[in-house]
Design a protein around this motif. Sequence first.
Motif, PDB file in Angstrom:
ATOM      1  N   ALA A  53       6.037 -30.179 -40.394  1.00  0.00           N
ATOM      2  CA  ALA A  53       4.672 -30.248 -40.930  1.00  0.00           C
ATOM      3  C   ALA A  53       3.751 -30.823 -39.863  1.00  0.00           C
ATOM      4  CB  ALA A  53       4.634 -31.118 -42.186  1.00  0.00           C
ATOM      5  N   ASP A  54       2.461 -30.853 -40.179  1.00  0.00           N
ATOM      6  CA  ASP A  54       1.488 -31.576 -39.377  1.00  0.00           C
ATOM      7  C   ASP A  54       0.447 -32.162 -40.326  1.00  0.00           C
ATOM      8  OD1 ASP A  54      -0.267 -29.526 -40.051  1.00  0.00           O
ATOM      9  OD2 ASP A  54      -0.443 -28.738 -38.016  1.00  0.00           O
ATOM     10  N   GLY A  55      -0.573 -32.788 -39.762  1.00  0.00           N
ATOM     11  CA  GLY A  55      -1.542 -33.479 -40.596  1.00  0.00           C
ATOM     12  C   GLY A  55      -2.313 -32.596 -41.551  1.00  0.00           C
ATOM     13  N   SER A  56      -2.341 -31.280 -41.278  1.00  0.00           N
ATOM     14  CA  SER A  56      -3.097 -30.375 -42.141  1.00  0.00           C
ATOM     15  C   SER A  56      -2.520 -30.271 -43.548  1.00  0.00           C
ATOM     16  CB  SER A  56      -3.169 -28.977 -41.515  1.00  0.00           C
ATOM     17  OG  SER A  56      -1.898 -28.357 -41.484  1.00  0.00           O
ATOM     18  N   CYS A  57      -1.283 -30.701 -43.747  1.00  0.00           N
ATOM     19  CA  CYS A  57      -0.699 -30.638 -45.090  1.00  0.00           C
ATOM     20  C   CYS A  57      -1.423 -31.579 -46.061  1.00  0.00           C
ATOM     21  CB  CYS A  57       0.790 -30.947 -45.064  1.00  0.00           C
ATOM     22  SG  CYS A  57       1.236 -32.617 -44.532  1.00  0.00           S
ATOM     23  N   TYR A  93     -13.490 -43.149 -49.089  1.00  0.00           N
ATOM     24  CA  TYR A  93     -12.401 -43.777 -48.339  1.00  0.00           C
ATOM     25  C   TYR A  93     -12.372 -43.285 -46.897  1.00  0.00           C
ATOM     26  CZ  TYR A  93     -10.546 -45.516 -52.745  1.00  0.00           C
ATOM     27  OH  TYR A  93     -10.397 -46.171 -53.933  1.00  0.00           O
ATOM     28  N   ASN A  94     -12.019 -44.180 -45.991  1.00  0.00           N
ATOM     29  CA  ASN A  94     -11.781 -43.817 -44.596  1.00  0.00           C
ATOM     30  C   ASN A  94     -10.340 -43.321 -44.470  1.00  0.00           C
ATOM     31  OD1 ASN A  94     -12.165 -43.773 -41.686  1.00  0.00           O
ATOM     32  ND2 ASN A  94     -10.825 -45.557 -41.651  1.00  0.00           N
ATOM     33  N   VAL A  95     -10.167 -42.116 -43.963  1.00  0.00           N
ATOM     34  CA  VAL A  95      -8.841 -41.500 -43.920  1.00  0.00           C
ATOM     35  C   VAL A  95      -8.507 -41.069 -42.493  1.00  0.00           C
ATOM     36  CG1 VAL A  95      -7.329 -39.721 -44.875  1.00  0.00           C
ATOM     37  CG2 VAL A  95      -9.228 -40.608 -46.248  1.00  0.00           C
ATOM     38  N   THR A  96      -7.292 -41.357 -42.071  1.00  0.00           N
ATOM     39  CA  THR A  96      -6.782 -40.864 -40.792  1.00  0.00           C
ATOM     40  C   THR A  96      -5.464 -40.157 -41.047  1.00  0.00           C
ATOM     41  OG1 THR A  96      -7.781 -42.692 -39.557  1.00  0.00           O
ATOM     42  CG2 THR A  96      -5.984 -41.490 -38.486  1.00  0.00           C
ATOM     43  N   ALA A  97      -5.391 -38.882 -40.671  1.00  0.00           N
ATOM     44  CA  ALA A  97      -4.126 -38.138 -40.755  1.00  0.00           C
ATOM     45  C   ALA A  97      -3.465 -38.205 -39.387  1.00  0.00           C
ATOM     46  CB  ALA A  97      -4.376 -36.695 -41.163  1.00  0.00           C
ATOM     47  N   THR A 103     -10.145 -51.102 -38.969  1.00  0.00           N
ATOM     48  CA  THR A 103     -10.881 -52.366 -38.963  1.00  0.00           C
ATOM     49  C   THR A 103     -10.695 -53.165 -40.247  1.00  0.00           C
ATOM     50  OG1 THR A 103     -12.844 -51.225 -39.811  1.00  0.00           O
ATOM     51  CG2 THR A 103     -12.639 -51.468 -37.410  1.00  0.00           C
ATOM     52  N   GLY A 104      -9.992 -52.622 -41.219  1.00  0.00           N
ATOM     53  CA  GLY A 104      -9.804 -53.335 -42.477  1.00  0.00           C
ATOM     54  C   GLY A 104      -8.419 -53.112 -43.046  1.00  0.00           C
ATOM     55  N   LYS A 105      -8.242 -53.501 -44.285  1.00  0.00           N
ATOM     56  CA  LYS A 105      -6.968 -53.289 -44.961  1.00  0.00           C
ATOM     57  C   LYS A 105      -6.613 -51.804 -44.965  1.00  0.00           C
ATOM     58  CE  LYS A 105      -6.935 -57.173 -48.220  1.00  0.00           C
ATOM     59  NZ  LYS A 105      -6.861 -57.526 -49.662  1.00  0.00           N
ATOM     60  N   THR A 106      -5.351 -51.532 -44.754  1.00  0.00           N
ATOM     61  CA  THR A 106      -4.909 -50.145 -44.635  1.00  0.00           C
ATOM     62  C   THR A 106      -3.759 -49.865 -45.595  1.00  0.00           C
ATOM     63  OG1 THR A 106      -5.533 -50.124 -42.297  1.00  0.00           O
ATOM     64  CG2 THR A 106      -4.034 -48.395 -43.039  1.00  0.00           C
ATOM     65  N   LEU A 107      -3.842 -48.724 -46.253  1.00  0.00           N
ATOM     66  CA  LEU A 107      -2.776 -48.236 -47.115  1.00  0.00           C
ATOM     67  C   LEU A 107      -2.059 -47.121 -46.361  1.00  0.00           C
ATOM     68  CD1 LEU A 107      -1.609 -48.337 -50.089  1.00  0.00           C
ATOM     69  CD2 LEU A 107      -3.193 -46.458 -50.588  1.00  0.00           C
ATOM     70  N   LEU A 108      -0.783 -47.302 -46.093  1.00  0.00           N
ATOM     71  CA  LEU A 108      -0.009 -46.263 -45.419  1.00  0.00           C
ATOM     72  C   LEU A 108       0.564 -45.310 -46.451  1.00  0.00           C
ATOM     73  CD1 LEU A 108       2.003 -48.173 -42.645  1.00  0.00           C
ATOM     74  CD2 LEU A 108      -0.195 -46.993 -42.461  1.00  0.00           C
ATOM     75  N   VAL A 109       0.406 -44.024 -46.192  1.00  0.00           N
ATOM     76  CA  VAL A 109       0.912 -42.985 -47.091  1.00  0.00           C
ATOM     77  C   VAL A 109       1.822 -42.072 -46.280  1.00  0.00           C
ATOM     78  CG1 VAL A 109       0.324 -41.146 -48.708  1.00  0.00           C
ATOM     79  CG2 VAL A 109      -1.248 -43.083 -48.395  1.00  0.00           C
ATOM     80  N   GLY A 110       3.058 -41.933 -46.699  1.00  0.00           N
ATOM     81  CA  GLY A 110       4.009 -41.127 -45.946  1.00  0.00           C
ATOM     82  C   GLY A 110       4.719 -40.111 -46.816  1.00  0.00           C
ATOM     83  N   HIS A 111       4.884 -38.903 -46.277  1.00  0.00           N
ATOM     84  CA  HIS A 111       5.613 -37.845 -46.962  1.00  0.00           C
ATOM     85  C   HIS A 111       6.921 -37.571 -46.232  1.00  0.00           C
ATOM     86  CE1 HIS A 111       6.587 -33.451 -47.486  1.00  0.00           C
ATOM     87  NE2 HIS A 111       6.607 -33.896 -48.729  1.00  0.00           N
TER      88      HIS A 111
END
Length: 222
Positions: A6-10, A23-27, A50-58
């Motif tokens: 996969a890549d970030g486009s998913c 929300y600020n999002v980085t893929a 620059t702030g609290k970050t929620l990590l999301v992983g598939h």
Amino acid sequence: MHGAWADGSCWDDVIATLHADGYNVTAVQLPLTSLADDVAVVQRALGRETGKTLLVGHSYGGVVITQAGVDPKVAGMVYVSAYAPDLGESAVSLNGTVPSTPINNDFSMDTSGFLTVSDTGVANDLAQDLSAADQTTVAATQGPVSAPNALNASVTQVAWKLVPTWYVVASNDRVISPTLEATMAKRMNATTLTLQSGHLAMISHAPDISALVEKAASSLQP
């Protein structure tokens, strides 16, 4: 964090929803060359936040966030049909605790040890609940993954023991055993959502995934 093949486009549909809701999002684009390389990419991305970050992983991305998430900026973690290894475990070792899934019949390996999934495997096992057009895109954009250096790599840090966690079990998953997913979620004491989904829940059930990520993010606000 995307997974193997996969890549970030998913995450496109999820990104669009989160961005629209403020929300600020980085893929992160993982090279899938080794766990160390993938973790380094995540660490660089965290360095830009620059702030609290929620990590999301598939999928395999769950291994990456488990290793990389020991960072003071990380406030929580969401696993979407993902591996959540404990100390010394890898994606492969976790797979070994349950019966083999159908995806194992769909691989080809090149001379460098990188695995790809056949078009038939994408249609039948990796993305069986997506449209034919989406299956074609998944097959064409898949990122080959290093079997020895990524899938067999064991974690030496376990971030899910340090922060709140959420987990999406895909009950029709043909890549990671749904039984294994439920076991990992229970072991983490994660807030768990079960979807009637194949492995790529962030595509087939993007509104549900977006809602869960927003719920997790909201719960972490001061």
